[in-house]
Design a protein around this motif. Structure first.
Motif, PDB file in Angstrom:
ATOM      1  N   ASP A 177     -39.783  20.509 -55.615  1.00 19.59           N
ATOM      2  CA  ASP A 177     -39.319  19.146 -56.231  1.00 19.59           C
ATOM      3  C   ASP A 177     -38.960  18.144 -55.157  1.00 19.59           C
ATOM      4  O   ASP A 177     -37.714  17.864 -55.052  1.00 19.59           O
ATOM      5  N   ASP A 178     -39.966  17.579 -54.450  1.00 21.13           N
ATOM      6  CA  ASP A 178     -39.335  16.618 -53.578  1.00 21.13           C
ATOM      7  C   ASP A 178     -38.670  15.554 -54.001  1.00 21.13           C
ATOM      8  O   ASP A 178     -37.655  15.095 -53.418  1.00 21.13           O
ATOM      9  N   THR A 179     -39.185  14.895 -55.225  1.00 21.58           N
ATOM     10  CA  THR A 179     -38.214  13.693 -55.736  1.00 21.58           C
ATOM     11  C   THR A 179     -36.999  14.054 -55.630  1.00 21.58           C
ATOM     12  O   THR A 179     -36.028  13.376 -55.476  1.00 21.58           O
ATOM     13  N   ARG A 180     -36.403  15.088 -56.758  1.00 21.37           N
ATOM     14  CA  ARG A 180     -35.104  15.736 -56.736  1.00 21.37           C
ATOM     15  C   ARG A 180     -34.580  15.754 -55.550  1.00 21.37           C
ATOM     16  O   ARG A 180     -33.285  15.549 -55.354  1.00 21.37           O
ATOM     17  N   LYS A 181     -35.120  16.522 -54.602  1.00 22.03           N
ATOM     18  CA  LYS A 181     -34.589  16.774 -53.190  1.00 22.03           C
ATOM     19  C   LYS A 181     -34.219  15.496 -52.494  1.00 22.03           C
ATOM     20  O   LYS A 181     -33.105  15.363 -52.073  1.00 22.03           O
ATOM     21  N   PHE A 182     -35.137  14.686 -52.573  1.00 26.19           N
ATOM     22  CA  PHE A 182     -34.656  13.568 -51.792  1.00 26.19           C
ATOM     23  C   PHE A 182     -33.646  12.757 -52.321  1.00 26.19           C
ATOM     24  O   PHE A 182     -32.917  12.054 -51.712  1.00 26.19           O
ATOM     25  N   GLY A 183     -33.711  12.690 -53.694  1.00 23.78           N
ATOM     26  CA  GLY A 183     -32.433  12.034 -54.274  1.00 23.78           C
ATOM     27  C   GLY A 183     -30.915  12.640 -53.959  1.00 23.78           C
ATOM     28  O   GLY A 183     -30.228  11.803 -53.674  1.00 23.78           O
ATOM     29  N   MET A 184     -30.942  14.057 -53.918  1.00 20.28           N
ATOM     30  CA  MET A 184     -29.978  14.673 -53.224  1.00 20.28           C
ATOM     31  C   MET A 184     -29.698  14.333 -51.775  1.00 20.28           C
ATOM     32  O   MET A 184     -28.472  13.686 -51.379  1.00 20.28           O
ATOM     33  N   VAL A 185     -30.779  14.191 -50.968  1.00 18.99           N
ATOM     34  CA  VAL A 185     -30.615  13.849 -49.554  1.00 18.99           C
ATOM     35  C   VAL A 185     -29.750  12.415 -49.321  1.00 18.99           C
ATOM     36  O   VAL A 185     -29.037  12.101 -48.763  1.00 18.99           O
ATOM     37  N   MET A 186     -30.387  11.522 -50.313  1.00 15.49           N
ATOM     38  CA  MET A 186     -30.047   9.882 -49.917  1.00 15.49           C
ATOM     39  C   MET A 186     -28.719   9.967 -50.632  1.00 15.49           C
ATOM     40  O   MET A 186     -27.705   9.093 -50.022  1.00 15.49           O
ATOM     41  N   LYS A 187     -28.301  10.582 -51.222  1.00 12.70           N
ATOM     42  CA  LYS A 187     -26.794  10.649 -52.049  1.00 12.70           C
ATOM     43  C   LYS A 187     -25.853  11.234 -50.941  1.00 12.70           C
ATOM     44  O   LYS A 187     -24.783  10.595 -50.668  1.00 12.70           O
ATOM     45  N   TYR A 188     -26.529  12.290 -49.967  1.00 10.66           N
ATOM     46  CA  TYR A 188     -25.516  12.900 -49.027  1.00 10.66           C
ATOM     47  C   TYR A 188     -25.507  11.887 -47.833  1.00 10.66           C
ATOM     48  O   TYR A 188     -24.476  11.510 -47.360  1.00 10.66           O
ATOM     49  N   ILE A 189     -26.718  11.331 -47.592  1.00  6.96           N
ATOM     50  CA  ILE A 189     -26.834  10.144 -46.504  1.00  6.96           C
ATOM     51  C   ILE A 189     -25.848   9.160 -46.983  1.00  6.96           C
ATOM     52  O   ILE A 189     -24.935   8.475 -46.098  1.00  6.96           O
ATOM     53  N   ASN A 190     -25.766   8.619 -48.028  1.00  6.58           N
ATOM     54  CA  ASN A 190     -24.931   7.227 -48.369  1.00  6.58           C
ATOM     55  C   ASN A 190     -23.504   7.583 -48.530  1.00  6.58           C
ATOM     56  O   ASN A 190     -22.430   6.709 -48.266  1.00  6.58           O
ATOM     57  N   GLN A 191     -23.209   8.927 -48.626  1.00  9.24           N
ATOM     58  CA  GLN A 191     -21.697   9.498 -48.615  1.00  9.24           C
ATOM     59  C   GLN A 191     -21.086   9.837 -47.434  1.00  9.24           C
ATOM     60  O   GLN A 191     -19.923   9.647 -47.063  1.00  9.24           O
ATOM     61  N   ASN A 192     -22.208  10.186 -46.389  1.00  7.16           N
ATOM     62  CA  ASN A 192     -21.733  10.290 -44.931  1.00  7.16           C
ATOM     63  C   ASN A 192     -22.181   9.706 -43.814  1.00  7.16           C
ATOM     64  O   ASN A 192     -22.112  10.262 -42.544  1.00  7.16           O
ATOM     65  N   TYR A 193     -23.013   8.686 -44.069  1.00  5.23           N
ATOM     66  CA  TYR A 193     -23.495   7.701 -42.945  1.00  5.23           C
ATOM     67  C   TYR A 193     -22.667   7.551 -41.908  1.00  5.23           C
ATOM     68  O   TYR A 193     -23.212   7.100 -40.690  1.00  5.23           O
ATOM     69  N   MET A 194     -21.281   7.326 -42.209  1.00  2.69           N
ATOM     70  CA  MET A 194     -20.305   6.997 -41.026  1.00  2.69           C
ATOM     71  C   MET A 194     -20.003   8.149 -40.132  1.00  2.69           C
ATOM     72  O   MET A 194     -19.336   8.020 -39.117  1.00  2.69           O
ATOM     73  N   GLU A 195     -20.485   9.658 -40.441  1.00  2.00           N
ATOM     74  CA  GLU A 195     -20.585  10.633 -39.706  1.00  2.00           C
ATOM     75  C   GLU A 195     -21.574  10.705 -38.788  1.00  2.00           C
ATOM     76  O   GLU A 195     -22.701  10.083 -39.232  1.00  2.00           O
ATOM     77  N   GLU A 196     -21.874  11.681 -37.762  1.00  2.00           N
ATOM     78  CA  GLU A 196     -23.087  11.820 -37.140  1.00  2.00           C
ATOM     79  C   GLU A 196     -23.765  12.870 -37.929  1.00  2.00           C
ATOM     80  O   GLU A 196     -23.495  13.995 -38.505  1.00  2.00           O
ATOM     81  N   ILE A 197     -25.271  12.234 -38.214  1.00  2.00           N
ATOM     82  CA  ILE A 197     -26.210  13.171 -38.959  1.00  2.00           C
ATOM     83  C   ILE A 197     -27.268  12.850 -38.126  1.00  2.00           C
ATOM     84  O   ILE A 197     -28.339  12.304 -38.491  1.00  2.00           O
ATOM     85  N   PRO A 198     -27.669  13.925 -37.195  1.00  2.00           N
ATOM     86  CA  PRO A 198     -29.008  13.925 -36.664  1.00  2.00           C
ATOM     87  C   PRO A 198     -29.714  14.251 -37.488  1.00  2.00           C
ATOM     88  O   PRO A 198     -30.050  14.724 -38.436  1.00  2.00           O
ATOM     89  N   LEU A 199     -31.256  13.836 -36.980  1.00  2.00           N
ATOM     90  CA  LEU A 199     -32.399  14.030 -37.768  1.00  2.00           C
ATOM     91  C   LEU A 199     -32.363  15.481 -38.350  1.00  2.00           C
ATOM     92  O   LEU A 199     -32.797  16.101 -39.288  1.00  2.00           O
ATOM     93  N   GLU A 200     -32.473  16.286 -37.008  1.00  2.00           N
ATOM     94  CA  GLU A 200     -32.501  17.808 -37.303  1.00  2.00           C
ATOM     95  C   GLU A 200     -31.444  18.317 -38.465  1.00  2.00           C
ATOM     96  O   GLU A 200     -31.878  19.228 -39.395  1.00  2.00           O
TER      97      GLU A 200
END
Length: 288
Positions: A177-200
């Motif tokens: 379920d890629d759409t659901r997964k990407f929704g979760m990923v976007m939420k994580y990024i939006n909440q943690n973008y001020m931290e170091e989040i390398p692509l890996e």
């Protein structure tokens, strides 16, 4: 005519303490390369209209619409015709947690045409014309209705983007379920973008290889992962730079940049001015 231009930066003047500005424009004049913190929407009513955004030319036929994100360098040659130019403060969207899901709309310019999606085009055209009517009405609720129409346009654009991404994901035949997964990923990024989040790391969280994640992320958001996260950090930095008690170095760290050099380079590329110059521009505009 651009009234307040300092270098490439335009200070948008909103009349009567409104958060929006609308021009019913039929002047044949050139708009030089500039940027501002406002969201801008343009719709030609008579004759086509060409806008250059980030070095790319966008030609709008009559009644087509383009959304120009805040901070984008853009210019317009002198052109005959009539068009509506609508601007509004971007923080009325970016500072509202409930509207966080609309932020990806501002990742790049968005040109709305009947060929792209007739349903989206009809909805966007109706709402921008409703904004026009409300702007010149004397209703005490005019700005409320304008705000709702703008959110309606942005929500429809984001829904279209998500639908296109879901269709692209379905062709991957991954069985997930890629759409659901990407929704979760976007939420994580939006909440943690001020931290170091390398692509890996973010790819691992999503359960993909970094190459597969990069490809899907661009389909989902129309920009690369690095472009997206830098955009989030720069928008956060803009808000922090307004605070006279924060140094540029402190702003860089709070916004998530690994070094002052990286911050200066990314900010200059995005805004065409340094963070220090931005602080100065804000002080000037705040006292004019």
């Amino acid at each position: 005519m651009i009234k307040n231009l300092s270098g490439d930066y335009e200070t948008v003047e909103y009349e009567n303490q409104r958060f929006v500005m609308l021009y019913d424009n039929d002047e044949v004049e050139e708009y030089p390369t500039h940027w501002h913190n406002a969201v801008e929407v343009i719709i030609p009513l008579h004759n086509g209209f060409t806008v250059t955004i980030g070095g790319t030319n966008y030609h709008l036929n009559e009644k087509e619409i383009i959304i120009i994100p805040p901070g984008e360098l853009h210019s317009m040659p002198a052109q005959e015709g009539r068009r509506i130019i609508f601007q509004c403060e971007n923080n009325i969207i970016s500072d509202v947690p409930a509207l966080e899901a609309l932020i990806p709309v501002f990742s790049c310019p968005f040109h709305i045409t009947p060929a792209l999606s007739k349903e989206l085009y009809v909805l966007a055209r109706k709402n921008i014309l409703d904004i026009y009517s409300e702007y010149y009405s004397k209703s005490s609720l005019a700005d409320v209705r304008i705000y709702l129409s703008l959110v309606n346009i942005l929500a429809a654009v984001r829904e279209y983007q998500l639908t296109m991404a879901a269709d692209a994901f379905s062709t991957e035949a991954t069985g997930r379920d890629d759409t659901r997964k990407f929704g979760m990923v976007m939420k994580y990024i939006n909440q943690n973008y001020m931290e170091e989040i390398p692509l890996e790391k973010i790819a691992y969280i999503a359960g993909y290889s970094k190459y597969h994640f990069s490809r899907l992320f661009k389909k989902y958001n129309n920009v690369s992962y690095i472009q997206y996260i830098n955009s989030k950090r720069i928008k956060a930095a803009e808000r922090l730079l307004i605070d006279p008690n924060l140094s540029v170095t402190e702003v860089a760290m709070r916004a998530g940049f690994a070094s002052l050099t990286t911050f200066n380079r990314a900010f200059k590329k995005a805004k065409n001015c340094t963070p220090t110059e931005f602080k100065t521009l804000y002080k000037i505009s705040d006292h004019t």
